[in-house]
Design an enzyme around this catalytic site. Structure first.
Site, PDB file in Angstrom:
ATOM      1  N   ARG A 156       4.173  -0.543  -6.881  1.00  0.00           N
ATOM      2  CA  ARG A 156       3.689   0.377  -5.861  1.00  0.00           C
ATOM      3  C   ARG A 156       4.836   0.980  -5.063  1.00  0.00           C
ATOM      4  NH1 ARG A 156       0.736  -2.192  -1.658  1.00  0.00           N
ATOM      5  NH2 ARG A 156       0.714  -0.047  -0.877  1.00  0.00           N
ATOM      6  N   ARG A 197      -4.020   2.425   1.475  1.00  0.00           N
ATOM      7  CA  ARG A 197      -4.386   2.849   2.820  1.00  0.00           C
ATOM      8  C   ARG A 197      -3.881   4.247   3.165  1.00  0.00           C
ATOM      9  NH1 ARG A 197      -6.482  -0.285   6.432  1.00  0.00           N
ATOM     10  NH2 ARG A 197      -5.635   1.068   8.034  1.00  0.00           N
ATOM     11  N   CYS A 205      -3.323  -3.049   1.420  1.00  0.00           N
ATOM     12  CA  CYS A 205      -2.713  -4.376   1.423  1.00  0.00           C
ATOM     13  C   CYS A 205      -3.717  -5.450   1.803  1.00  0.00           C
ATOM     14  CB  CYS A 205      -1.518  -4.416   2.385  1.00  0.00           C
ATOM     15  SG  CYS A 205      -0.156  -3.381   1.853  1.00  0.00           S
ATOM     16  N   ARG A 236      -5.909  -3.640   9.995  1.00  0.00           N
ATOM     17  CA  ARG A 236      -5.158  -2.411  10.233  1.00  0.00           C
ATOM     18  C   ARG A 236      -6.172  -1.302  10.517  1.00  0.00           C
ATOM     19  NH1 ARG A 236      -0.893  -2.014   5.351  1.00  0.00           N
ATOM     20  NH2 ARG A 236       0.316  -0.838   6.854  1.00  0.00           N
ATOM     21  N   PRO A 237      -6.756  -1.294  11.711  1.00  0.00           N
ATOM     22  CA  PRO A 237      -7.879  -0.401  11.995  1.00  0.00           C
ATOM     23  C   PRO A 237      -7.464   1.059  12.030  1.00  0.00           C
ATOM     24  CG  PRO A 237      -7.150  -1.497  13.996  1.00  0.00           C
ATOM     25  CD  PRO A 237      -6.385  -2.122  12.870  1.00  0.00           C
ATOM     26  N   VAL A 238      -8.477   1.930  11.861  1.00  0.00           N
ATOM     27  CA  VAL A 238      -8.237   3.372  11.875  1.00  0.00           C
ATOM     28  C   VAL A 238      -8.797   3.997  13.150  1.00  0.00           C
ATOM     29  CG1 VAL A 238      -8.208   3.530   9.367  1.00  0.00           C
ATOM     30  CG2 VAL A 238     -10.377   3.822  10.604  1.00  0.00           C
ATOM     31  N   ASP A 239      -9.066   3.185  14.164  1.00  0.00           N
ATOM     32  CA  ASP A 239      -9.685   3.716  15.374  1.00  0.00           C
ATOM     33  C   ASP A 239      -8.829   4.766  16.059  1.00  0.00           C
ATOM     34  OD1 ASP A 239      -7.992   1.471  15.912  1.00  0.00           O
ATOM     35  OD2 ASP A 239      -8.727   1.435  17.970  1.00  0.00           O
ATOM     36  N   LEU A 240      -7.497   4.603  16.020  1.00  0.00           N
ATOM     37  CA  LEU A 240      -6.632   5.594  16.663  1.00  0.00           C
ATOM     38  C   LEU A 240      -6.729   6.951  15.971  1.00  0.00           C
ATOM     39  CD1 LEU A 240      -3.404   3.539  17.475  1.00  0.00           C
ATOM     40  CD2 LEU A 240      -5.053   4.464  19.107  1.00  0.00           C
ATOM     41  N   LYS A 251       8.878   6.069  -0.702  1.00  0.00           N
ATOM     42  CA  LYS A 251       7.451   5.916  -0.984  1.00  0.00           C
ATOM     43  C   LYS A 251       6.625   6.404   0.200  1.00  0.00           C
ATOM     44  CE  LYS A 251       5.219   1.990  -0.255  1.00  0.00           C
ATOM     45  NZ  LYS A 251       3.925   2.226   0.463  1.00  0.00           N
ATOM     46  N   ASN A 252       6.887   5.848   1.366  1.00  0.00           N
ATOM     47  CA  ASN A 252       6.097   6.211   2.541  1.00  0.00           C
ATOM     48  C   ASN A 252       6.309   7.664   2.937  1.00  0.00           C
ATOM     49  OD1 ASN A 252       5.022   3.628   2.699  1.00  0.00           O
ATOM     50  ND2 ASN A 252       6.619   2.893   4.083  1.00  0.00           N
ATOM     51  N   ASP A 312       8.370  -4.134   7.211  1.00  0.00           N
ATOM     52  CA  ASP A 312       8.465  -4.124   5.750  1.00  0.00           C
ATOM     53  C   ASP A 312       9.720  -4.819   5.229  1.00  0.00           C
ATOM     54  OD1 ASP A 312       6.074  -2.885   5.427  1.00  0.00           O
ATOM     55  OD2 ASP A 312       6.868  -0.921   4.900  1.00  0.00           O
TER      56      ASP A 312
END
Length: 420
Positions: free
Chosen positions: A396, A92, A116, A121-125, A22-23, A304
């Site tokens: 999913r 995400r 989720c 789970r920030p996207v700053d990076l 999946k990933n 996971d």
């Protein structure tokens, strides 16, 4: 909406084929935005998340067609560089389109992600890295708007190793002008697979599989055919299911190397495991020895697998075990539902203490993908009947989970229900 009705107490015995990752699929599908043409992605799993990514790409003019496990993608007629909220909020991994759109077109408008229901789970990076490559970033009404005439190479260090941010910056850097060095990059197999696909497309990437990636930007790429790697989380889930039921199972179409950490831990619990190039055989004839785990970035124990391992440790008859969650510390939302089955689990900050428990069937509700898997595994060993609600979470990430488990001796029925 569906639910699973599971009759516990059946020993698993037989062969389970493992689907494509999946990933892994969600990482390589956005890479098709980098070069116009037709791609065939073999070994693609038929999952809700894959369909969600297909719809997202489709909203940009990309044609996606899944036939069996072959996903055909035609990116010849991209008409939009926008990823709308109504699609991105569902998953995400949709945020993966930001890097390739910006790199190829110099513009991208991507909604901030959903996904989720646990933990920040920030996207700053992602954004800091793209700014380092020369992008101008604005946030407007929940959207990231990124612009650049052409990205340029740079050195960027990830303060925290991030799979998503590494994938996004890798796809951005391959068409940037000059050289890019990414340090403390993620080394997960899905990122390695993405890098190898990009090289097939014509990218120049060095040190693949390490935490320091060096990319020399090129002017253009070409479409390719690629095979998705096996799903290591699905494989680990079924290994744990076999161990929990004191079963004897064989997994096919796996990559045992990707599962080294979890295989070692299973052997510590008393499992007998044999591996070859693509198969894993497991046999278990006793209650598991309690074994502590700490989640970590690859090649450590994946976060996971934490929920499934918790279900496994409930089968122990000789003391308690601990799980320390270091990746997403708010990932214990399955514990109250396991308690409905009779689980004895104590949470202390980011550590769960699990005591061997006699489980009895009950009605439980899924909160996220891997929590759903833990409930199914627990139901396999609970006495009586368990109903697992909200199994759309399972769909999913697990292709036909009830069919695969039934084929090796489980008793699971999928039933339509009006329950939310």
């Amino acid at each position: 909406m569906d639910k699973l009705v599971i009759e516990g107490g059946h020993r698993l015995k037989g062969t389970i084929p493992i689907s494509g990752s999946k990933n892994g699929s969600l990482a390589i599908m956005p890479a098709t935005l980098l070069a116009s043409g037709v791609y065939t992605l073999h070994n693609t799993p038929n999952l809700r998340d894959v369909w969600t990514m297909s719809r997202l790409l489709g909203s940009m003019g990309v044609h996606c067609d899944l036939n069996g496990d072959d996903l055909f993608i035609d990116s010849s007629n991209i008409t939009s560089q926008e990823a709308p909220y109504e699609l991105v909020k569902k998953m995400r991994a949709s945020f993966y389109v930001l890097g390739p759109l910006l790199s190829r077109y110099g513009y991208a408008k991507v909604s901030l992600p959903g996904g989720c229901a646990w933990g920040p789970r920030p996207v700053d990076l992602h954004l800091k890295g793209l700014e380092k490559l020369g992008a101008k970033i604005e946030l407007d009404n929940g959207y990231v708007i990124a612009k650049a005439d052409r990205l340029h190479g740079a050195r960027f260090h990830f303060d925290v190793s991030s799979v998503g941010a590494t994938g996004n910056l890798l796809m951005a850097a391959v068409l940037a002008k000059g050289n890019t060095i990414l340090t403390n990059a993620a080394t997960e197999p899905e990122i390695t697979a993405l890098a190898r696909m990009l090289v097939k497309m014509g990218a120049k990437i060095e040190n693949i599989g390490t935490n320091q990636l060096e990319i020399e930007g090129v002017d253009e790429l070409k479409p390719v055919d690629e095979t998705t790697i096996p799903d290591r989380i699905e494989a680990a889930t079924y290994l744990i299911a076999g161990a929990m039921t004191k079963g004897k199972i064989e997994l096919t179409n796996t990559n045992p190397y990707h599962l080294s950490a979890i295989i070692a831990k299973l052997e510590e619990t008393g499992c007998q495991i044999d591996v070859n190039s693509s198969n894993i055989s497991l046999e278990m004839d006793q209650a598991p020895i309690p074994v502590d785990i700490t989640t970590n970035i690859y090649p450590g124990i994946p976060t996971d697998i934490q929920a499934q391992w918790m279900s496994y440790m409930l089968c122990s008859e000789n003391g308690s075990s601990k799980i320390t969650e270091t990746i997403y510390t708010d990932r214990f939302k399955h514990v109250p539902e396991l308690a409905r089955l009779g689980a004895q689990i104590e949470i202390l900050d980011s550590t769960a203490i699990i005591n061997g428990s006699s489980l009895k069937g009950a009605t439980v509700m899924s909160s996220d993908l891997r929590a759903s898997a833990s409930l199914v595994l627990s139901a396999l060993v609970a006495s009586g009947k368990t109903e697992v609600l909200r199994v759309y979470h399972l769909d999913r990430g697990y292709q036909g989970i009830e069919m695969k488990l039934n084929a090796v001796g489980a008793n699971i029925k999928r039933v339509k229900t009006d329950t939310i």
